[in-house]
Enzyme design. Structure first.
Site, PDB file in Angstrom:
ATOM      1  N   LYS A 113       6.130  -4.332  -4.020  1.00 22.44           N
ATOM      2  CA  LYS A 113       7.568  -4.074  -3.948  1.00 22.44           C
ATOM      3  C   LYS A 113       8.088  -4.040  -2.506  1.00 22.44           C
ATOM      4  CE  LYS A 113      11.525  -2.741  -5.810  1.00 22.44           C
ATOM      5  NZ  LYS A 113      12.324  -3.838  -6.410  1.00 22.44           N
ATOM      6  N   GLU A 173      18.821 -17.248  -6.195  1.00 17.15           N
ATOM      7  CA  GLU A 173      18.288 -15.974  -6.673  1.00 17.15           C
ATOM      8  C   GLU A 173      17.653 -16.146  -8.058  1.00 17.15           C
ATOM      9  OE1 GLU A 173      17.460 -13.309  -5.481  1.00 17.15           O
ATOM     10  OE2 GLU A 173      17.362 -11.868  -7.128  1.00 17.15           O
ATOM     11  N   TRP A 179      -2.532  -2.962  -1.630  1.00 17.58           N
ATOM     12  CA  TRP A 179      -2.161  -4.385  -1.689  1.00 17.58           C
ATOM     13  C   TRP A 179      -2.974  -5.023  -0.576  1.00 17.58           C
ATOM     14  CZ3 TRP A 179       0.035  -8.026   1.594  1.00 17.58           C
ATOM     15  CH2 TRP A 179       0.485  -9.208   0.985  1.00 17.58           C
ATOM     16  N   ASN A 235      -1.833   2.654   5.433  1.00 19.77           N
ATOM     17  CA  ASN A 235      -0.920   1.561   5.103  1.00 19.77           C
ATOM     18  C   ASN A 235      -0.510   0.905   6.408  1.00 19.77           C
ATOM     19  OD1 ASN A 235       1.110  -0.118   4.036  1.00 19.77           O
ATOM     20  ND2 ASN A 235       2.653   1.480   4.290  1.00 19.77           N
ATOM     21  N   GLY A 236      -0.610  -0.419   6.462  1.00 19.72           N
ATOM     22  CA  GLY A 236      -0.243  -1.128   7.686  1.00 19.72           C
ATOM     23  C   GLY A 236      -1.331  -2.116   8.046  1.00 19.72           C
ATOM     24  N   HIS A 295      20.623 -36.529  -3.486  1.00 15.26           N
ATOM     25  CA  HIS A 295      20.076 -36.928  -2.186  1.00 15.26           C
ATOM     26  C   HIS A 295      18.563 -36.759  -2.138  1.00 15.26           C
ATOM     27  CE1 HIS A 295      24.028 -37.596  -0.480  1.00 15.26           C
ATOM     28  NE2 HIS A 295      24.418 -36.456  -1.021  1.00 15.26           N
ATOM     29  N   ARG A 350       3.912  -0.252  -4.832  1.00 17.35           N
ATOM     30  CA  ARG A 350       3.673  -0.709  -3.462  1.00 17.35           C
ATOM     31  C   ARG A 350       2.382  -1.514  -3.352  1.00 17.35           C
ATOM     32  NH1 ARG A 350       6.739   2.255   0.363  1.00 17.35           N
ATOM     33  NH2 ARG A 350       5.309   1.453   1.903  1.00 17.35           N
ATOM     34  N   CYS A 357       0.837  -1.196   0.000  1.00 15.70           N
ATOM     35  CA  CYS A 357       0.000   0.000   0.000  1.00 15.70           C
ATOM     36  C   CYS A 357       0.871   1.245   0.000  1.00 15.70           C
ATOM     37  CB  CYS A 357      -0.940   0.072   1.191  1.00 15.70           C
ATOM     38  SG  CYS A 357      -2.103  -1.273   1.282  1.00 15.70           S
ATOM     39  N   LYS A 361      13.636 -15.415  -8.942  1.00 13.97           N
ATOM     40  CA  LYS A 361      13.187 -14.516 -10.022  1.00 13.97           C
ATOM     41  C   LYS A 361      12.170 -15.221 -10.905  1.00 13.97           C
ATOM     42  CE  LYS A 361      14.203 -11.370  -8.834  1.00 13.97           C
ATOM     43  NZ  LYS A 361      15.133 -10.932  -7.833  1.00 13.97           N
TER      44      LYS A 361
HETATM   45  C1  AGP Z   1      12.819  -9.671  -4.917  1.00 11.53           C
HETATM   46  O1  AGP Z   1      12.701  -9.858  -6.271  1.00 11.53           O
HETATM   47  C2  AGP Z   1      11.590  -9.547  -4.187  1.00 11.53           C
HETATM   48  N1  AGP Z   1      10.700  -8.608  -4.704  1.00 11.53           N
HETATM   49  C3  AGP Z   1      11.685  -9.578  -2.681  1.00 11.53           C
HETATM   50  O2  AGP Z   1      12.176 -10.842  -2.345  1.00 11.53           O
HETATM   51  C4  AGP Z   1      12.517  -8.502  -1.963  1.00 11.53           C
HETATM   52  O3  AGP Z   1      13.868  -8.675  -2.245  1.00 11.53           O
HETATM   53  C5  AGP Z   1      12.261  -8.597  -0.452  1.00 11.53           C
HETATM   54  O4  AGP Z   1      10.907  -8.343  -0.213  1.00 11.53           O
HETATM   55  C6  AGP Z   1      13.128  -7.676   0.355  1.00 11.53           C
HETATM   56  O5  AGP Z   1      12.902  -6.345   0.047  1.00 11.53           O
HETATM   57  P1  AGP Z   1      13.893  -5.226   0.586  1.00 11.53           P
HETATM   58  O6  AGP Z   1      15.220  -5.482  -0.058  1.00 11.53           O
HETATM   59  O7  AGP Z   1      13.282  -3.931   0.149  1.00 11.53           O
HETATM   60  O8  AGP Z   1      13.960  -5.373   2.066  1.00 11.53           O
END
Ligand code: AGP
Length: 589
Positions: free
Chosen positions: A584, A462, A70, A94-95, A485, A27, A2, A466
């Site tokens: 985000k 990573e 969100w 937001n929260g 394993h 957001r 949000c 993605k």
């Molecule tokens: C990464 O692609 C993600 N969107 C997510 O894992 C992100 O890295 C994570 O939420 C941490 O965010 P920050 O680095 O803003 O703390």
């Protein structure tokens, strides 16, 4: 999670509000809304969908608030979209209000009728109940009854030109510029709109009234603050394509800027903490957690120090006994991730030295830290972190090198080669046609595995994250040595396994794992900077990586994986900037 924004502009605030709102969309983007206060009262426009869904004739008014959502409580719908209104008030939040159910029962018992399923509406209903003619007092009294986290902005029909905002845990900044005053969830959304900015501290209120923006405590007593210039680099990447494509293209520039910042950074203020730390912890979430794992690997190798690496949520759950003499490194692109912030607060309250690595100099994490390392990745808008990851790695390599220096009076051999990451990142783009062809080959795959040994295990993790995040494929990572394993059971005809082999000493073992995949009919792909590894490989496809000193390779090797996920996403017709169900900045637990 949000985004909230508030604006006062004598010329009318609608355009600025909408511009800020569009920038806040990363957001949350399942619904959006605005409320503007004019002589005719408060007009609310809110809808399910992105900010575009709000299109319509401009609303009149000098004072307004806006929200991108969100969903936490209540599915995305017109009714659950913010702003929420009650009596003379409209509110964006937001929260998470943790005691919303009890408050809702209490308010309903007093006759309140709710229009939404949200926890947020409880707050505006409470303010309306508590209002006795003093706008600020009603908001302050309502906040005192809330449990949980909030950043909120409220309009009152009786008070033209005024916005009352409050902050507990969720981020909030005040800003001014271009003849307007703002409150907002974050700084990047204000780029181009405001010139000066000042973050609110936890528990503070921000007020826009009488043509100025100022801070105060719950009693209304003003708190003196200094506004600073909006940081450079707050602007989003421009150019063609999606934000994610632009942000991948910006990796070399982001690395160069971050490196310039690191060269000017004096580590002396944290020398004692680095030299004497009894224990070193690293905490982060998601992609930043992968960067923290890479830091653990580098620091343990170079500085001969044990690094205890935790996801921020696990760190909170177990609350390890942190004390004086511990060093906690918190890594976060946004600096606002709720779990990382809480982990950082835990560390501070235990007496540890807190070192932050963030891309947001005005963030809550940066404010909390004893020492901060700033990435200069520039604003990252796409939900999937790309350029910020490369820059986190760079900052954390520099930190590992400083740890080595302060503990053992020597820098690692690769320390002088950090600059080589910039041209190498550029060179990595030359593999993109092959990566895009690979994406086309994998487009029909329902899932895939990423494997690697040593430092490559983190890059594999990573890459898999993605692909899950934006291409909606089942993608996991597995240390190459662990494949047989259990995980090998998943490999059947055509199942893709992507292997990274950037450590020469481990390459043969990784190659063996791929051979085992091939023997079961799997589709094997290898990424390496070593020609001899690539040519000797039995892989079905091989992608050559640019070479930098081996310990720095994760910052380069991840680039084709970022591109692979982006290509897979685009080929599948998805939007890489706004993956479903995600946002985000994860500012709620
Ligand atoms: C990464 O692609 C993600 N969107 C997510 O894992 C992100 O890295 C994570 O939420 C941490 O965010 P920050 O680095 O803003 O703390």
């Amino acid at each position: 999670m949000c985004g909230i924004i508030g604006c006062f502009s004598r010329e009318g605030c609608y355009e600025k509000l909408m511009e800020g709102l569009a920038r806040l969309e990363y957001r949350g983007y399942d619904s959006a809304g605005v409320a503007l206060l004019s002589e005719g009262g408060i007009a609310v426009r809110k809808r399910r969908g992105g900010v575009n869904a709000l299109a319509g004739p401009p609303l009149a008014g000098q004072t307004g608030i806006g929200h991108t959502r969100w969903a936490t409580h209540g599915r995305p719908s017109d009714a659950n979209a913010h702003p929420h209104a009650a009596g003379k008030f409209a509110l964006v939040h937001n929260g998470i209000v943790e005691n919303h159910a009890a408050l809702r029962r209490e308010l309903e018992g007093q006759g309140a009728v709710f229009a939404s399923e949200t926890d947020s509406e409880v707050v505006v209903q409470l303010i309306a109940r508590l209002y006795r003619g003093d706008f600020f007092a009603a908001v302050s009294a309502a906040c005192a009854r809330l449990q949980g986290s909030f950043a909120l902005a409220v309009l009152c029909a009786d008070r033209p030109g005024e916005i009352v905002c409050a902050r507990r845990k969720s981020p909030l900044v005040a800003a001014a510029g271009g003849g307007a005053l703002f409150v907002c969830s974050d700084v990047p959304a204000l780029a181009g709109l405001a010139e000066y900015v000042c973050p609110a501290a936890d528990g503070e209120f921000v007020r826009i009234a009488g043509g100025r923006v100022f801070f105060c405590d719950g009693e209304g007593k003003e708190i003196a603050k200094v506004f600073s210039r909006l940081p450079e680099g707050s602007r989003a990447e421009t150019g063609g394509g999606t934000f994610m494509e632009r942000e991948i293209a910006a990796v070399p520039r982001a690395l160069a800027d971050t490196l310039a910042g690191l060269r000017g950074l004096d580590f002396a203020p944290c020398a004692r903490a680095l030299r004497a730390a009894k224990r070193v912890f690293a905490v982060a979430c998601g992609t930043a957690y992968h960067a923290a794992l890479a830091f653990k690997d580098a620091a343990e190798r170079e500085a001969d120090v044990t690094v205890l690496c935790h996801t921020s949520s696990a760190f909170r759950d177990r609350a390890p006994r942190i004390g004086q003499g511990d060093l906690v490194v918190a890594v976060s692109q946004s600096g606002e991730t709720a779990d990382t912030l809480e982990a950082a607060r835990l560390a501070k309250s235990g007496g540890a030295y807190l070192l932050s690595v963030t891309n947001a100099p005005h963030s809550s994490l940066a404010a909390l830290a004893d020492f901060g390392i700033a990435m200069r990745a520039g604003a990252e808008v796409a939900v999937a972190a790309t350029k910020s990851y490369n820059c986190q790695l760079l900052c954390l390599y520099a930190l590992a090198a400083q740890l080595a220096f302060f503990r053992h009076a020597r820098f690692p051999a690769w320390y002088r080669s950090l600059g080589a990451l910039v041209p190498a990142a550029r060179e990595a783009f030359s593999a993109f046609p092959a990566v895009q062809a690979l994406a086309a080959r994998l487009a029909g795959a329902k899932g895939m595995y990423f494997i690697g040994r040593g430092q490559d295990a983190v890059t594999a993790a990573e890459g898999a994250l993605k692909v899950r995040e934006i291409a909606y494929r089942f993608a996991e990572s597995c240390p190459a040595g662990e494949l047989k394993h259990g995980t090998l059971a998943l490999v059947e005809e055509g199942f893709p396994v992507l292997a990274l082999a950037t450590e020469r000493a481990l390459a043969q073992k990784c190659e063996n794992a791929l051979a085992e995949v091939k023997a079961r009919g799997g589709y094997a792909v290898l990424f390496s900077q070593y020609e001899e590894v690539l040519s000797a490989s039995c892989a079905d496809a091989a992608i050559r990586l640019p070479a930098v000193p081996e310990p720095l390779m994760p910052a380069v090797a991840v680039i084709p994986l970022q591109e692979l996920a982006c290509s897979l996403c685009l080929l599948s017709g998805y939007d890489p900037d706004r993956p479903r169900n995600l946002a985000k900045s994860v500012t709620v637990e």
